[in-house]
Design a protein around this motif. Structure first.
Motif, PDB file in Angstrom:
ATOM      1  N   TYR A   1       5.143  -1.553   6.373  1.00  0.00           N
ATOM      2  CA  TYR A   1       4.311  -1.050   5.286  1.00  0.00           C
ATOM      3  C   TYR A   1       2.868  -1.380   5.635  1.00  0.00           C
ATOM      4  CZ  TYR A   1       2.740   0.061   0.558  1.00  0.00           C
ATOM      5  OH  TYR A   1       2.121   0.639  -0.523  1.00  0.00           O
ATOM      6  N   GLN A   2       2.096  -0.352   5.981  1.00  0.00           N
ATOM      7  CA  GLN A   2       0.692  -0.561   6.343  1.00  0.00           C
ATOM      8  C   GLN A   2      -0.195   0.235   5.403  1.00  0.00           C
ATOM      9  OE1 GLN A   2      -0.364  -0.062  10.468  1.00  0.00           O
ATOM     10  NE2 GLN A   2      -2.537  -0.484  10.094  1.00  0.00           N
ATOM     11  N   PHE A   3      -1.244  -0.410   4.922  1.00  0.00           N
ATOM     12  CA  PHE A   3      -2.159   0.249   4.005  1.00  0.00           C
ATOM     13  C   PHE A   3      -3.589  -0.175   4.314  1.00  0.00           C
ATOM     14  CE2 PHE A   3      -1.161  -3.776   1.972  1.00  0.00           C
ATOM     15  CZ  PHE A   3      -2.380  -4.208   1.461  1.00  0.00           C
ATOM     16  N   ALA A   4      -4.524   0.586   3.788  1.00  0.00           N
ATOM     17  CA  ALA A   4      -5.948   0.268   3.915  1.00  0.00           C
ATOM     18  C   ALA A   4      -6.574   0.288   2.535  1.00  0.00           C
ATOM     19  CB  ALA A   4      -6.654   1.279   4.815  1.00  0.00           C
ATOM     20  N   VAL A   5      -7.537  -0.603   2.321  1.00  0.00           N
ATOM     21  CA  VAL A   5      -8.309  -0.633   1.074  1.00  0.00           C
ATOM     22  C   VAL A   5      -9.784  -0.824   1.431  1.00  0.00           C
ATOM     23  CG1 VAL A   5      -6.471  -1.432  -0.454  1.00  0.00           C
ATOM     24  CG2 VAL A   5      -7.854  -3.109   0.800  1.00  0.00           C
ATOM     25  N   PRO A   6     -10.695  -0.421   0.542  1.00  0.00           N
ATOM     26  CA  PRO A   6     -12.136  -0.551   0.817  1.00  0.00           C
ATOM     27  C   PRO A   6     -12.592  -1.996   0.951  1.00  0.00           C
ATOM     28  CG  PRO A   6     -11.732   1.038  -0.943  1.00  0.00           C
ATOM     29  CD  PRO A   6     -10.434   0.333  -0.698  1.00  0.00           C
ATOM     30  N   PRO A   7     -13.811  -2.204   1.474  1.00  0.00           N
ATOM     31  CA  PRO A   7     -14.299  -3.563   1.747  1.00  0.00           C
ATOM     32  C   PRO A   7     -14.344  -4.472   0.529  1.00  0.00           C
ATOM     33  CG  PRO A   7     -15.743  -1.926   2.756  1.00  0.00           C
ATOM     34  CD  PRO A   7     -14.778  -1.177   1.904  1.00  0.00           C
ATOM     35  N   ASP A   8     -14.636  -3.907  -0.648  1.00  0.00           N
ATOM     36  CA  ASP A   8     -14.770  -4.740  -1.844  1.00  0.00           C
ATOM     37  C   ASP A   8     -13.440  -4.969  -2.558  1.00  0.00           C
ATOM     38  OD1 ASP A   8     -14.387  -2.171  -2.729  1.00  0.00           O
ATOM     39  OD2 ASP A   8     -16.010  -2.199  -4.208  1.00  0.00           O
ATOM     40  N   GLN A   9     -12.339  -4.577  -1.923  1.00  0.00           N
ATOM     41  CA  GLN A   9     -11.020  -4.710  -2.546  1.00  0.00           C
ATOM     42  C   GLN A   9     -10.145  -5.720  -1.815  1.00  0.00           C
ATOM     43  OE1 GLN A   9     -10.005  -3.300  -5.426  1.00  0.00           O
ATOM     44  NE2 GLN A   9     -12.090  -2.503  -5.652  1.00  0.00           N
ATOM     45  N   ALA A  10     -10.788  -6.776  -1.298  1.00  0.00           N
ATOM     46  CA  ALA A  10     -10.003  -7.815  -0.618  1.00  0.00           C
ATOM     47  C   ALA A  10      -9.011  -8.471  -1.568  1.00  0.00           C
ATOM     48  CB  ALA A  10     -10.935  -8.857  -0.007  1.00  0.00           C
TER      49      ALA A  10
ATOM     50  N   SER B   1      -6.615  11.615   8.278  1.00  0.00           N
ATOM     51  CA  SER B   1      -6.778  10.410   9.091  1.00  0.00           C
ATOM     52  C   SER B   1      -6.697   9.179   8.197  1.00  0.00           C
ATOM     53  CB  SER B   1      -8.119  10.445   9.827  1.00  0.00           C
ATOM     54  OG  SER B   1      -8.120  11.459  10.806  1.00  0.00           O
ATOM     55  N   PHE B   2      -6.024   8.172   8.692  1.00  0.00           N
ATOM     56  CA  PHE B   2      -5.774   6.977   7.888  1.00  0.00           C
ATOM     57  C   PHE B   2      -7.001   6.088   7.690  1.00  0.00           C
ATOM     58  CE2 PHE B   2      -4.568   2.391   8.266  1.00  0.00           C
ATOM     59  CZ  PHE B   2      -4.091   2.217   6.972  1.00  0.00           C
ATOM     60  N   PRO B   3      -7.781   5.776   8.731  1.00  0.00           N
ATOM     61  CA  PRO B   3      -8.802   4.734   8.561  1.00  0.00           C
ATOM     62  C   PRO B   3      -9.876   5.086   7.535  1.00  0.00           C
ATOM     63  CG  PRO B   3      -8.364   5.106  10.887  1.00  0.00           C
ATOM     64  CD  PRO B   3      -7.709   6.225  10.139  1.00  0.00           C
ATOM     65  N   ILE B   4     -10.163   4.119   6.695  1.00  0.00           N
ATOM     66  CA  ILE B   4     -11.313   4.144   5.807  1.00  0.00           C
ATOM     67  C   ILE B   4     -12.015   2.801   5.988  1.00  0.00           C
ATOM     68  CG2 ILE B   4     -10.341   5.718   4.089  1.00  0.00           C
ATOM     69  CD1 ILE B   4      -9.571   3.266   2.413  1.00  0.00           C
ATOM     70  N   PRO B   5     -13.300   2.699   5.707  1.00  0.00           N
ATOM     71  CA  PRO B   5     -13.970   1.403   5.853  1.00  0.00           C
ATOM     72  C   PRO B   5     -13.300   0.336   4.992  1.00  0.00           C
ATOM     73  CG  PRO B   5     -15.569   3.164   5.553  1.00  0.00           C
ATOM     74  CD  PRO B   5     -14.227   3.768   5.297  1.00  0.00           C
ATOM     75  N   GLY B   6     -13.074  -0.826   5.579  1.00  0.00           N
ATOM     76  CA  GLY B   6     -12.470  -1.899   4.806  1.00  0.00           C
ATOM     77  C   GLY B   6     -11.452  -2.690   5.585  1.00  0.00           C
ATOM     78  N   TRP B   7     -10.276  -2.859   4.980  1.00  0.00           N
ATOM     79  CA  TRP B   7      -9.222  -3.709   5.512  1.00  0.00           C
ATOM     80  C   TRP B   7      -7.942  -2.912   5.696  1.00  0.00           C
ATOM     81  CZ3 TRP B   7     -11.404  -8.387   6.237  1.00  0.00           C
ATOM     82  CH2 TRP B   7     -12.452  -8.763   5.391  1.00  0.00           C
TER      83      TRP B   7
ATOM     84  N   GLY C   1      -8.267   2.370  -4.502  1.00  0.00           N
ATOM     85  CA  GLY C   1      -8.940   3.366  -3.664  1.00  0.00           C
ATOM     86  C   GLY C   1      -8.455   3.365  -2.233  1.00  0.00           C
ATOM     87  N   GLY C   2      -7.218   2.870  -2.034  1.00  0.00           N
ATOM     88  CA  GLY C   2      -6.676   2.771  -0.689  1.00  0.00           C
ATOM     89  C   GLY C   2      -5.626   3.816  -0.398  1.00  0.00           C
ATOM     90  N   ARG C   3      -4.945   3.638   0.727  1.00  0.00           N
ATOM     91  CA  ARG C   3      -3.931   4.605   1.172  1.00  0.00           C
ATOM     92  C   ARG C   3      -2.934   3.930   2.092  1.00  0.00           C
ATOM     93  NH1 ARG C   3      -8.018   8.423   4.548  1.00  0.00           N
ATOM     94  NH2 ARG C   3      -8.506   8.884   2.380  1.00  0.00           N
ATOM     95  N   ILE C   4      -1.743   4.537   2.185  1.00  0.00           N
ATOM     96  CA  ILE C   4      -0.738   4.083   3.143  1.00  0.00           C
ATOM     97  C   ILE C   4      -0.926   4.861   4.444  1.00  0.00           C
ATOM     98  CG2 ILE C   4       0.956   3.316   1.449  1.00  0.00           C
ATOM     99  CD1 ILE C   4       1.936   6.442   2.916  1.00  0.00           C
ATOM    100  N   TYR C   5      -0.396   4.300   5.524  1.00  0.00           N
ATOM    101  CA  TYR C   5      -0.527   4.895   6.854  1.00  0.00           C
ATOM    102  C   TYR C   5       0.661   5.827   7.068  1.00  0.00           C
ATOM    103  CZ  TYR C   5      -1.717   4.781  11.886  1.00  0.00           C
ATOM    104  OH  TYR C   5      -2.095   5.091  13.170  1.00  0.00           O
ATOM    105  N   LEU C   6       0.405   7.111   7.180  1.00  0.00           N
ATOM    106  CA  LEU C   6       1.483   8.090   7.296  1.00  0.00           C
ATOM    107  C   LEU C   6       2.336   7.868   8.546  1.00  0.00           C
ATOM    108  CD1 LEU C   6      -0.380  11.344   6.156  1.00  0.00           C
ATOM    109  CD2 LEU C   6       1.062   9.816   4.780  1.00  0.00           C
ATOM    110  N   SER C   7       1.719   7.449   9.648  1.00  0.00           N
ATOM    111  CA  SER C   7       2.471   7.255  10.891  1.00  0.00           C
ATOM    112  C   SER C   7       3.497   6.139  10.781  1.00  0.00           C
ATOM    113  CB  SER C   7       1.519   6.938  12.044  1.00  0.00           C
ATOM    114  OG  SER C   7       0.723   8.044  12.368  1.00  0.00           O
TER     115      SER C   7
END
Length: 459
Positions: free
Chosen positions: A331-340, A374-380, A408-414
């Protein structure tokens, strides 16, 4: 004329959660690809099969799998400017074997060399240097795309950019990538220098990674990754080991060390899953996590082979087999920089439910790109490996999906194998734009996959 008939083959994603008997075609030349495309009403494109879930599996028996791994030739390589043209089935390993000793390497290398160039483009993969180098698609100069009507188009950021960026990260759903031109970067050696820092809490880990991100933005060749200990509780949850790597010059090498080490030989054969539940359990995870943290020490200037530093997954090719017959999910996800804070919340979710991930890694992400999917967004970005047997149904991780989407994040489709479609438009707000471009490229709706059908990506 059809050059080969489809044969039946049992396929799965790398996580081994899904197994399907599929009709498979494996064309060896462009003409055979065209013939197969024109002969089949519904097609799922597949590379090396390293996506974890069902991105390279058909949704049903009406689809044929188009295996592109025989299209693995290097067309040309300009050693003056580092531009290489390769067929889409070429493994990153083979490309690096041919170019690294000449002083060139891919600017972006994911955790494994054993994926194809076409798969790297379709997943728009990222490495540990995203804040400085971006994702794989940023270094694609052009690509040749076979459309579902059998015609070919050459795409680039300036030539049909909508189609180009819909294909970057488009999960193989816009057409068949036949070949691509990639811009490589110069390297002095095949070595990196590692600086390691051990942290005592998630907050410390995050601060160390923030500092690393500032250095990465200035140096595209600087890589950073943190391993997190998720088995401890309370204030120590998320303590970790932060590794930062930068390229070694010839001046950094002891006299007895050759500038370019011999390519390592990693086993690529399929290893049978261990019987039953395998060896991954809360007890073994806790023991391994404690040992790893206690045995690691902070320290600087350790020399590490570049390929070992960038591709740690290839040292554990049988990793999914350890999870038993039901396999693993990542399970991989990304969230913005201020959402640590979401990182805290997700780790706490698993901790309070007694589901300790077998592996947790944290990376920095920098600027995104023009790819709508595309998966990457600025953040973590946080990745967690879990035994699939712990997920009793598709709703087990629904609270985590909601946390990620709400931040404001997303999961990695791959990597995905379990998410349901409700939150995908929220996670990928440009999905409608991608659908319009995909419809133009594939009006008959012939490209499909289990992932596309499960998440409703096409409609």
């Amino acid at each position: 004329m059809i050059h080969e008939a489809p044969g039946l083959q049992s396929l799965s994603g790398w996580g081994r959660t899904l197994h399907r008997t599929c009709r498979v075609r494996r064309p060896e030349f462009d003409g055979a690809v065209v013939d197969a495309v024109l002969a089949e009403p519904r097609i799922t494109v597949r590379g090396a099969g390293r996506s974890y879930g069902d991105a390279a599996l058909p949704g049903d028996s009406t689809s044929v799998v188009l295996d592109l791994t025989a299209l693995d030739r290097i067309g040309s390589f300009d050693q003056g400017n580092g531009v290489i043209v390769v067929e889409a089935g070429t493994l990153l390993k083979d490309l690096i074997d041919q170019t690294l000793w000449l002083g060139w390497n891919l600017p972006v290398v994911p955790g494994s060399e054993y994926i194809t160039v076409g798969g790297a483009i379709a997943g728009d993969v990222h490495g540990k240097n995203h804040p400085g180098a971006g994702s794989f698609g940023q270094h694609v100069l052009w690509m040749a795309l076979l459309r579902s009507d059998g015609t070919m188009a050459q795409l680039s950021p300036s030539q049909d950019p909508d189609a180009f960026w819909a294909t970057i990260g488009g999960m193989g759903l816009t057409g068949v990538i036949l070949r691509a031109a990639l811009q490589l970067q110069r390297v002095d050696t095949g070595w990196m220098i590692r600086n390691r820092c051990r942290t005592y809490s998630l907050d410390q880990t995050i601060e160390a990674m923030r500092a690393a991100a500032e250095r990465q933005e200035l140096e595209p060749g600087r890589h950073a990754i943190a391993w997190l200990d998720a088995h401890v509780r309370g204030a120590r949850l998320g303590r970790g080991i932060v590794d930062e790597y930068y390229s070694a010059s010839t001046l950094d090498l002891p006299g007895v060390v050759a500038p370019f080490p011999e390519p390592r030989v990693a086993g690529t054969g399929h290893r049978r899953s261990l019987p039953g539940t395998g060896v991954v359990s809360n007890a073994t995870i806790a023991a391994a996590s404690a040992a790893r943290w206690h045995l690691s020490r902070s320290g600087n200037s350790q020399l590490v082979a570049l390929r070992a530093a960038l591709c740690p997954l290839d040292r554990a090719n049988g990793w999914p087999a350890a999870f038993g017959r039901r396999g693993m999910i990542q399970y991989q996800f990304a969230v913005p920089p201020d959402q640590a804070g979401t990182l805290h919340d997700v780790l706490a979710f698993f901790s309070t439910r007694g589901m300790t991930p077998a592996l947790v890694t944290l990376k920095n992400l920098g600027f995104g790109d023009a790819g709508p999917l595309s998966f990457p967004i600025p953040g973590w970005t946080l990745a967690l490996d879990l035994p699939a047997r712990w997920l009793t149904d598709h709703d087990t991780l629904r609270p985590v999906d909601k946390l990620v989407a709400g931040a404001g994040g997303r999961i990695y489709l791959s990597k995905d194998a379990i998410t349901t479609p409700e939150l995908i438009p929220m996670m990928y707000p440009r999905l409608a734009d991608w659908r319009r471009t995909r419809q133009r490229l594939d009006p008959a709706g012939r490209w499909t996959s289990g992932l596309a059908e499960r998440l409703g990506l096409l409609t």
